[in-house]
Design a protein around this motif. Sequence first.
Motif, mmCIF file in Angstrom:
data_model
loop_
_atom_site.group_PDB
_atom_site.id
_atom_site.type_symbol
_atom_site.label_atom_id
_atom_site.label_comp_id
_atom_site.label_asym_id
_atom_site.label_seq_id
_atom_site.Cartn_x
_atom_site.Cartn_y
_atom_site.Cartn_z
ATOM 1 N N ASN A 40 0.841 -1.199 0.000
ATOM 2 C CA ASN A 40 0.000 0.000 0.000
ATOM 3 C C ASN A 40 0.882 1.257 0.000
ATOM 4 O OD1 ASN A 40 0.818 0.474 2.628
ATOM 5 N ND2 ASN A 40 -1.079 -0.255 3.547
ATOM 6 N N SER A 41 0.270 2.394 -0.251
ATOM 7 C CA SER A 41 1.046 3.623 -0.429
ATOM 8 C C SER A 41 1.737 4.080 0.858
ATOM 9 C CB SER A 41 0.144 4.737 -0.967
ATOM 10 O OG SER A 41 -0.900 4.998 -0.051
ATOM 11 N N ASN A 42 1.098 3.913 2.004
ATOM 12 C CA ASN A 42 1.723 4.333 3.263
ATOM 13 C C ASN A 42 2.977 3.510 3.571
ATOM 14 O OD1 ASN A 42 -0.141 6.335 3.782
ATOM 15 N ND2 ASN A 42 -1.487 4.963 4.915
ATOM 16 N N ASN A 43 2.916 2.221 3.332
ATOM 17 C CA ASN A 43 4.066 1.368 3.588
ATOM 18 C C ASN A 43 5.208 1.688 2.620
ATOM 19 O OD1 ASN A 43 5.448 -0.655 4.966
ATOM 20 N ND2 ASN A 43 4.825 -2.202 3.482
ATOM 21 N N MET A 44 4.900 1.901 1.353
ATOM 22 C CA MET A 44 5.941 2.231 0.379
ATOM 23 C C MET A 44 6.595 3.571 0.724
ATOM 24 S SD MET A 44 6.304 -0.215 -1.737
ATOM 25 C CE MET A 44 5.928 -1.409 -0.494
ATOM 26 N N ARG A 45 5.794 4.525 1.202
ATOM 27 C CA ARG A 45 6.335 5.832 1.608
ATOM 28 C C ARG A 45 7.273 5.667 2.798
ATOM 29 N NH1 ARG A 45 4.539 10.005 5.223
ATOM 30 N NH2 ARG A 45 5.391 11.994 4.550
ATOM 31 N N SER A 46 6.873 4.859 3.758
ATOM 32 C CA SER A 46 7.689 4.614 4.940
ATOM 33 C C SER A 46 9.013 3.944 4.571
ATOM 34 C CB SER A 46 6.919 3.741 5.922
ATOM 35 O OG SER A 46 7.701 3.407 7.021
ATOM 36 N N ALA A 48 10.526 4.092 1.639
ATOM 37 C CA ALA A 48 11.330 5.060 0.885
ATOM 38 C C ALA A 48 12.009 6.059 1.812
ATOM 39 C CB ALA A 48 10.461 5.786 -0.139
ATOM 40 N N LEU A 49 11.298 6.518 2.833
ATOM 41 C CA LEU A 49 11.890 7.473 3.775
ATOM 42 C C LEU A 49 13.018 6.846 4.581
ATOM 43 C CD1 LEU A 49 8.735 9.367 5.079
ATOM 44 C CD2 LEU A 49 10.566 10.268 3.627
ATOM 45 N N SER A 50 12.845 5.615 5.014
ATOM 46 C CA SER A 50 13.902 4.974 5.802
ATOM 47 C C SER A 50 15.122 4.648 4.940
ATOM 48 C CB SER A 50 13.372 3.722 6.496
ATOM 49 O OG SER A 50 13.032 2.736 5.561
ATOM 50 N N SER A 52 16.085 6.379 2.330
ATOM 51 C CA SER A 52 16.769 7.622 1.981
ATOM 52 C C SER A 52 17.719 8.069 3.095
ATOM 53 C CB SER A 52 15.760 8.723 1.674
ATOM 54 O OG SER A 52 15.007 9.043 2.820
#
Length: 69
Positions: A40-46, A48-50, A52
């Motif tokens: 899901n989008s929230n997990n992919m965002r999380s 990606a942030l970690s 980076s």
Amino acid sequence: MKDKITGIIKKIFSQREVTVFLIILLVVAITSIIQPKFLNSNNMRSIALSVSVDGLFAIGLTMALILGE
């Protein structure tokens, strides 16, 4: 022609990066089948942030190693 294509494929798969990439894709596919909420989008965002943050640390350490510090 067939030998040329086979040679190209062997050359591509002989590189470590391709093997690691395929293993990562396999793990993501298995995880998303077992746990459908994984992609899901929230997990992919999380993720990606970690990643980076780790990437920025890796760049800094690489520069320190290159400069001999």
